[in-house]
Design an enzyme around this catalytic site. Structure first.
Site, PDB file in Angstrom:
ATOM      1  N   ALA A  22       0.818  -1.213   0.000  1.00  0.00           N
ATOM      2  CA  ALA A  22       0.000   0.000   0.000  1.00  0.00           C
ATOM      3  C   ALA A  22       0.853   1.265   0.000  1.00  0.00           C
ATOM      4  O   ALA A  22       0.486   2.268  -0.617  1.00  0.00           O
ATOM      5  CB  ALA A  22      -0.943  -0.007   1.203  1.00  0.00           C
ATOM      6  N   LEU A  68     -10.716  -2.380   9.680  1.00  0.00           N
ATOM      7  CA  LEU A  68     -11.534  -3.104   8.710  1.00  0.00           C
ATOM      8  C   LEU A  68     -12.847  -3.606   9.303  1.00  0.00           C
ATOM      9  O   LEU A  68     -13.838  -3.779   8.581  1.00  0.00           O
ATOM     10  CB  LEU A  68     -10.755  -4.296   8.142  1.00  0.00           C
ATOM     11  CG  LEU A  68      -9.602  -3.984   7.195  1.00  0.00           C
ATOM     12  CD1 LEU A  68      -8.927  -5.267   6.743  1.00  0.00           C
ATOM     13  CD2 LEU A  68     -10.065  -3.176   5.994  1.00  0.00           C
ATOM     14  N   LYS A 169      -8.192 -15.382   1.527  1.00  0.00           N
ATOM     15  CA  LYS A 169      -8.063 -14.638   0.275  1.00  0.00           C
ATOM     16  C   LYS A 169      -9.058 -15.134  -0.772  1.00  0.00           C
ATOM     17  O   LYS A 169      -9.631 -14.344  -1.533  1.00  0.00           O
ATOM     18  CB  LYS A 169      -6.636 -14.736  -0.273  1.00  0.00           C
ATOM     19  CG  LYS A 169      -5.560 -14.146   0.608  1.00  0.00           C
ATOM     20  CD  LYS A 169      -5.813 -12.698   0.990  1.00  0.00           C
ATOM     21  CE  LYS A 169      -5.488 -11.703  -0.088  1.00  0.00           C
ATOM     22  NZ  LYS A 169      -5.552 -10.293   0.393  1.00  0.00           N
TER      23      LYS A 169
END
Length: 326
Positions: A22, A68, A169
Site C-alpha cells: 500500500a 476493517l 483470500k
C-alpha cells in the site's frame, strides 16, 4: 488556494496505507497527482512516518484512523472518494496452524465493510488486492496446464490443508466480485504472487523476509525454494491500470512477473553481485512447488514488469539502507 486546487483533483482511498504494498500504491498515486485518503490504525504512529515523507504527501495525503471491522471508520475515510484501492489484509507469520478466525473475519467481513462503504459513497471503482493464494490451491486443475484467471482455489481442499490465509483470500475475493455484481459496483480484483522489491517502511514485511532469509546465513534450505514473484512497484502499476482501464470493470487479473528456482536466484542474480552473503546450501526445489502462472490478461491492459535482477538488487539495497542487513 492550495485547498481549492486539491478539491479539483481526483480523490481516492487506499486501505492499510502503511503496509509494504500500500505504501508503494500511495507513492504512485501521489506522483500522479491524486489526493489520497490512507487508512491506518493510528495516524500519529512513527511506523507511518515514511508516508509523510513521500513527495506531495504534505499537500495531497490525509491519513484516517480506521479498522476493517469498523464500518463507520471506513465510511469516513472513503467519503468523497471516486475510487478505492483495498490493500489491507491480515498477513500470516506462517501459512498454517493459526487460528482461522485470525484471517477469515478481517479478510471477508473487512472486505465487505469496505465495499458497503464504497457503495454508500458512490465510488466509481474499487480495486481489491487478492492473491495467487486464491488461485493455486486447486487439485482438479490439470497439472501441466498454465493457471489463469479461470482457476480458483477450492475452499474444501484448503480446509484439509489448514492454510487459512489461502482460504481467507479465496473467500474474500469471491465475495468482492459477487458484491460488485449484486450492487452495481465496479469491482476489479488483482491476484499478485509473492510481492518483493524495495521497502519504503523501516520494518521488514513477511514477503520481503524471503530475500533476507536467503542472504543472512544459518539456513540449510528455505521453506520456499521455487519463487513466483512480482515487484511491488510493478504491482502498484497494475493496480492503477486496473483502476483506470474501462474494460477492467468486473474482471480478475493474475499478477506474476517471474517464476524461478532458488538455484537461479542465488547463482545467476545474487551471488555475482553479493558474493559475501551466506546462502542456503540446499538450492533445489520439489516438483510440487512449481507453479505455472499466466499474466497475459494483465499484459493486454498494457502492464509491463522489471527484470529479476532489478527487483532483487533494489530490495537488498533498501534493506541495507534500513539497517536490516549488513
Amino acid at each position: 488556494m492550495a485547498g481549492e486546487a486539491a478539491d479539483q483533483k481526483e480523490k481516492v482511498c487506499v486501505t492499510g496505507a502503511g503496509g509494504f504494498t500500500a505504501s508503494w500504491v500511495v507513492n504512485l498515486l501521489l506522483s500522479r497527482d491524486y489526493v489520497v485518503h490512507g487508512t491506518v490504525r493510528q495516524p500519529g504512529d512513527i511506523k507511518y512516518a515514511h508516508l509523510n515523507k513521500l513527495e506531495k504527501a504534505s499537500v495531497n495525503l490525509k491519513l484516517f484512523k480506521a479498522d476493517l471491522l469498523d464500518y463507520d471508520s471506513l465510511r469516513l475515510a472513503i467519503e468523497g472518494c471516486s475510487g478505492v484501492f483495498h490493500v489491507a489484509s491480515p498477513v500470516p507469520n506462517s501459512l498454517n496452524d493459526s487460528d482461522p478466525e485470525e484471517f477469515l473475519e478481517p479478510a471477508i467481513k473487512g472486505t465487505l465493510n469496505v465495499l458497503k462503504a464504497c457503495k454508500k459513497a458512490k465510488v466509481k471503482r474499487v480495486v481489491v488486492v487478492s492473491s495467487i493464494a486464491a488461485v493455486v490451491m486447486n487439485p482438479e486443475w490439470p497439472k501441466d496446464q498454465v493457471k489463469d484467471e479461470t482457476c480458483w482455489s477450492v475452499p474444501e481442499y484448503i480446509k484439509t490443508t489448514k492454510k487459512w490465509y489461502y482460504l481467507s483470500k479465496t473467500e474474500a475475493e469471491r465475495e468482492a466480485l459477487e458484491f460488485g455484481k449484486r450492487n452495481g459496483l465496479e469491482v476489479v480484483t488483482v491476484c499478485p504472487s509473492i510481492i518483493l522489491g524495495p521497502i519504503l517502511q523501516s520494518t521488514l514485511n513477511s514477503s520481503s523476509s524471503l530475500i533476507v532469509a536467503t542472504i543472512i546465513g544459518g539456513l540449510e534450505s528455505l521453506g520456499c525454494n521455487y519463487w513466483t514473484f512480482v515487484d511491488v512497484r510493478d504491482l502498484a502499476d497494475a493496480l492503477l491500470l486496473a483502476y483506470n482501464k474501462p474494460e477492467a470493470a468486473g474482471e480478475r487479473y493474475l499478477c506474476n512477473s517471474h517464476s524461478i528456482g532458488i538455484r537461479d536466484v542465488v547463482e545467476k542474480y545474487l551471488r555475482p553481485t553479493y558474493p559475501d552473503y551466506k546462502y542456503p546450501k540446499n538450492l533445489t526445489y520439489a516438483e510440487e512447488e512449481v507453479q505455472h502462472l499466466s499474466s497475459e490478461k494483465l499484459q493486454k491492459l498494457g502492464w509491463t514488469f522489471r527484470p529479476v535482477e532489478e527487483t532483487l538488487n533494489d530490495s537488498i539495497e533498501s534493506y541495507r539502507k534500513a539497517g536490516i542487513v549488513g
